[in-house]
Design an enzyme around this catalytic site. Structure first.
Site, PDB file in Angstrom:
ATOM      1  N   ARG A  40       0.859  -1.192   0.000  1.00 63.13           N
ATOM      2  CA  ARG A  40       0.000   0.000   0.000  1.00 63.13           C
ATOM      3  C   ARG A  40       0.887   1.230   0.000  1.00 63.13           C
ATOM      4  O   ARG A  40       1.235   1.773   1.052  1.00 63.13           O
ATOM      5  CB  ARG A  40      -0.913  -0.018   1.229  1.00 63.13           C
ATOM      6  N   SER A 112     -12.741  -2.670   0.447  1.00 58.60           N
ATOM      7  CA  SER A 112     -12.955  -2.056   1.770  1.00 58.60           C
ATOM      8  C   SER A 112     -14.395  -1.614   1.898  1.00 58.60           C
ATOM      9  O   SER A 112     -14.906  -0.902   1.022  1.00 58.60           O
ATOM     10  CB  SER A 112     -12.068  -0.820   1.928  1.00 58.60           C
ATOM     11  N   LYS A 141      -4.163   6.003   8.869  1.00 57.82           N
ATOM     12  CA  LYS A 141      -4.859   6.462   7.661  1.00 57.82           C
ATOM     13  C   LYS A 141      -5.356   7.880   7.915  1.00 57.82           C
ATOM     14  O   LYS A 141      -6.169   8.109   8.809  1.00 57.82           O
ATOM     15  CB  LYS A 141      -6.022   5.517   7.358  1.00 57.82           C
TER      16      LYS A 141
END
Ligand code: TZP
Ligand code: MG
Length: 217
Positions: A40, A112, A141
């Site tokens: 990611r 997600s 995040k």
């Protein structure tokens, strides 16, 4: 898809490891027994295209040596270019149905979701597994929404969602087992391993709390 691979799902980009080398952190995580890895490369300090590809190629080879699936976050072109084992997309990305059309059939697609509606839609679009969260508060995040808690997973199961689920967001050794007890097949996490003093030990500790049939020692 073998849902056992979701048991301990480590996520990392080059900006999640502090001063440490991401390849070294991943190597320790693999030695500690992670069952899946997601690359990611996102947010502040994320690498540009070519650098991302170069790092991705190395991380993928490391995963292959441990027979651990290598999943790419968001970037479908990069996932295809890296011949990844899967792609993980969010609500801001193209729907899974569209992504599926572009990817080789062998590639796993994760989506997600936060709500029942999103989960039903992802299932209808052909998702192979769901990432549900944020479970708990997280600093990792930047744009994380409000946590759904264990109830978020229980509700999805009560509403008939049968797809494999991993919880995400604020998960560590202290709460990992609760996520599975609530109905998930595993946990996905970044900082509990990527920023741990000893990532291998952290992964091993998480594995032992998640006791599964494929446990590696
Ligand atoms: N999606 C929802 S929360 C989150 C992502 C990518 C961050 C998870 O990071 P951490 O460090 O495991 O809380
Ligand atoms: Mg996304």
């Amino acid at each position: 898809m073998d849902k056992e691979m979701l048991k301990l799902y480590f996520i990392m980009g080059s900006n999640n490891t502090g001063d440490r080398n991401p390849e070294q952190v991943l190597q320790k995580a693999l030695q500690g027994g992670i069952t899946c890895f997601q690359f990611r490369e996102k947010g502040q300090g994320a690498l540009p295209e070519e650098e991302k590809w170069k790092l991705g190629r190395k991380l993928k080879a490391q995963c292959a040596a441990f027979h651990v699936p290598f999943i790419v976050n968001d970037d479908v072109d990069m996932a295809i270019r890296l011949e990844a084992d899967g792609i993980h997309i969010g609500q801001e990305d193209d729907p899974a149905s569209k992504v599926k059309e572009r990817c080789p059939a062998r590639m796993v697609i994760g989506v997600s979701v936060r709500t029942i509606e999103e989960a039903h839609q992802a299932a209808a679009d052909g998702a192979d597994y769901l990432g549900v969260g944020p479970m708990f508060a997280t600093d990792t995040k930047e744009d994380a929404k409000a946590p759904v808690g264990l109830e978020g997973i229980r509700r999805l199961r009560a509403e008939g969602i049968t797809l494999p689920i991993v919880g995400i967001g604020g998960i560590d050794a202290s709460n990992a087992a609760d996520i599975v007890e609530a109905g998930a097949d595993g946990v996905s996490l970044i900082s509990a391993i990527s920023l741990a003093d000893a990532p291998e030990k952290a992964a091993r500790e998480l594995r032992s709390r998640l006791n599964g049939p494929t446990e590696k020692q």
